[in-house]
Design an enzyme around this catalytic site. Sequence first.
Site, PDB file in Angstrom:
ATOM      1  CD1 TRP A 150      -0.231  12.747   4.661  1.00 53.51           C
ATOM      2  CD2 TRP A 150      -0.312  11.700   2.696  1.00 53.51           C
ATOM      3  NE1 TRP A 150       1.053  12.677   4.173  1.00 53.51           N
ATOM      4  CE2 TRP A 150       1.031  12.037   2.973  1.00 53.51           C
ATOM      5  CE3 TRP A 150      -0.611  11.033   1.510  1.00 53.51           C
ATOM      6  CZ2 TRP A 150       2.068  11.722   2.101  1.00 53.51           C
ATOM      7  CZ3 TRP A 150       0.418  10.719   0.638  1.00 53.51           C
ATOM      8  CH2 TRP A 150       1.744  11.062   0.937  1.00 53.51           C
ATOM      9  CG  ASN A 191      -1.110   4.930   8.949  1.00 53.38           C
ATOM     10  OD1 ASN A 191      -1.798   4.591   8.003  1.00 53.38           O
ATOM     11  ND2 ASN A 191      -0.001   5.640   8.799  1.00 53.38           N
ATOM     12  CD1 TRP A 243      -1.029  -2.955  -6.637  1.00 52.94           C
ATOM     13  CD2 TRP A 243      -2.906  -2.123  -5.760  1.00 52.94           C
ATOM     14  NE1 TRP A 243      -1.693  -2.273  -7.641  1.00 52.94           N
ATOM     15  CE2 TRP A 243      -2.847  -1.751  -7.129  1.00 52.94           C
ATOM     16  CE3 TRP A 243      -3.995  -1.706  -5.005  1.00 52.94           C
ATOM     17  CZ2 TRP A 243      -3.825  -0.980  -7.754  1.00 52.94           C
ATOM     18  CZ3 TRP A 243      -4.990  -0.941  -5.616  1.00 52.94           C
ATOM     19  CH2 TRP A 243      -4.890  -0.585  -6.983  1.00 52.94           C
ATOM     20  CD1 TRP A 267      -4.719  -1.057   0.666  1.00 49.07           C
ATOM     21  CD2 TRP A 267      -3.028  -2.463   0.298  1.00 49.07           C
ATOM     22  NE1 TRP A 267      -4.767  -2.013   1.648  1.00 49.07           N
ATOM     23  CE2 TRP A 267      -3.745  -2.897   1.440  1.00 49.07           C
ATOM     24  CE3 TRP A 267      -1.927  -3.205  -0.114  1.00 49.07           C
ATOM     25  CZ2 TRP A 267      -3.386  -4.030   2.162  1.00 49.07           C
ATOM     26  CZ3 TRP A 267      -1.564  -4.333   0.605  1.00 49.07           C
ATOM     27  CH2 TRP A 267      -2.290  -4.738   1.726  1.00 49.07           C
TER      28      TRP A 267
END
Length: 483
Positions: A282, A348, A366, A389
């Site tokens: 990721w 997380n 955001w 985000w």
Amino acid sequence: MNKSVAIMWFRRDLRLTDNPALMMAVARHDQIIPVYIDDPEAEAPWQPGAASRWWLHHSLTALQDALAALGAPLIIRKDRSLAALLALARETGARAVYWNHLYEPAIRARDQQLGEALGTAGIDTASGNSALWCEPWTLKTGGGDPYRVFTPYWRKLLTALPPLSIAPAPDRMDRSDTHLDSLPIPALNLLPARPWDQGFYRHWQPGEAGAFAALQRFAEQGLEGYQRRRDLPAVAAVSRLSPHLHFGEIGPQQLRAAVMRAAAAGDALEADTGHFLRELGWREFGHHLLHHFPETPDQPLSERFAAFPWRKPADYAADLQAWQQGTTGFPIVDAGMRQLWRSGWMHNRVRMIVASLLTKNLLIPWQEGARWFWDTLVDADLASNTLGWQWVAGCGADAAPYFRIFNPVLQSQRFDPGGAYIREWLPELEGLPDSAIHAPWQAKPAELAAAKLRLGTDYPLPIVDLARSRARALDAYAAIRNR
């Protein structure tokens, strides 16, 4: 015979082990001049935030000590990067500069111009990849486009992983024959003016040695059961290696080698190691997206979200402040925000919960959350911060559907059922029973009395109604759904 002299320009690759640019420089030259240049304006508008600067101060100190032990002191300069490198080349006779890649759009543009200018001045340059498994521009879909969905990207990345070899740190480096001026690290003014960072020291050991220690700890204690336990914020089941990775005190190849060794030794299940490597994937995906969509730190990847009906700053200022200070009245959210303020980091799972409340229940853009995280996280990374985000807000690549709105009470009950995480960061709620700690406003009067808790005084009431704000968010999404 004249000695061959090269400059090793350290940036966010603050380690000696498995450092490609350093290895090239040492192999090709007699003398190495290690330098760090303080040039934050080159990163505008995303100069390092306050928590990142705290980490950088201590990481540079650790690197300085490690280089001194090898006989090559770290030179500290404060200037525009090109001017500092040209000056150092004149002072030392260096004819080559080495560095490792950075991937933020402003820095990539600066590095290209800088390389051309150095070449014009007759100075060779060479650079390496110390931060990622694969350069962000190397992987493409079958149609030649960048990936916008993680799973096919991850499949492609698995076929392109580099050979698993780790270059050792050099055992010595010859110092320059010339006296070189160098600033003391405190002169860079990286530490905060007021001591809000005191809690950081209890949680972190910046530097390469700290990174090795954290990796060893995770491999021995956290990797086994990682897939099952990584969402539990009260359990020490995640690696906490993100700031070490961001500052290049350790590289992803070193992490991959360590977890593969643990799997081979039977210390971890294949599912656990695979899940951990996927999380590193990721991170790679975030850099892939940032490279191909450099506008996304400020703009939504999904163009329809440009018309999203966010609340206006004058309307949300008080709610934003409550969110930042951890006084929203939702314990799991407030615990996360206070963990962030006191330690420079947040679990997380909790990052997703606090981001969902901000963007969906409070309808605050955001970008406000991303900027706050940028200033307060020791692991603030432009690619990962942007990816996270936009994912939660529903406007990015592979994003969570906008209608997926995290209920902070249900999330708290599921992932912190005993309230241990909440009690650690919100001691004012310590006396509540487990059944009431996730939603104190629903506690019985006797439970509040026993806990000596006065809602609205000792701990705030919720700043928003979850059900009504969820409906409002869904209405807002419906307004742009068909664009």
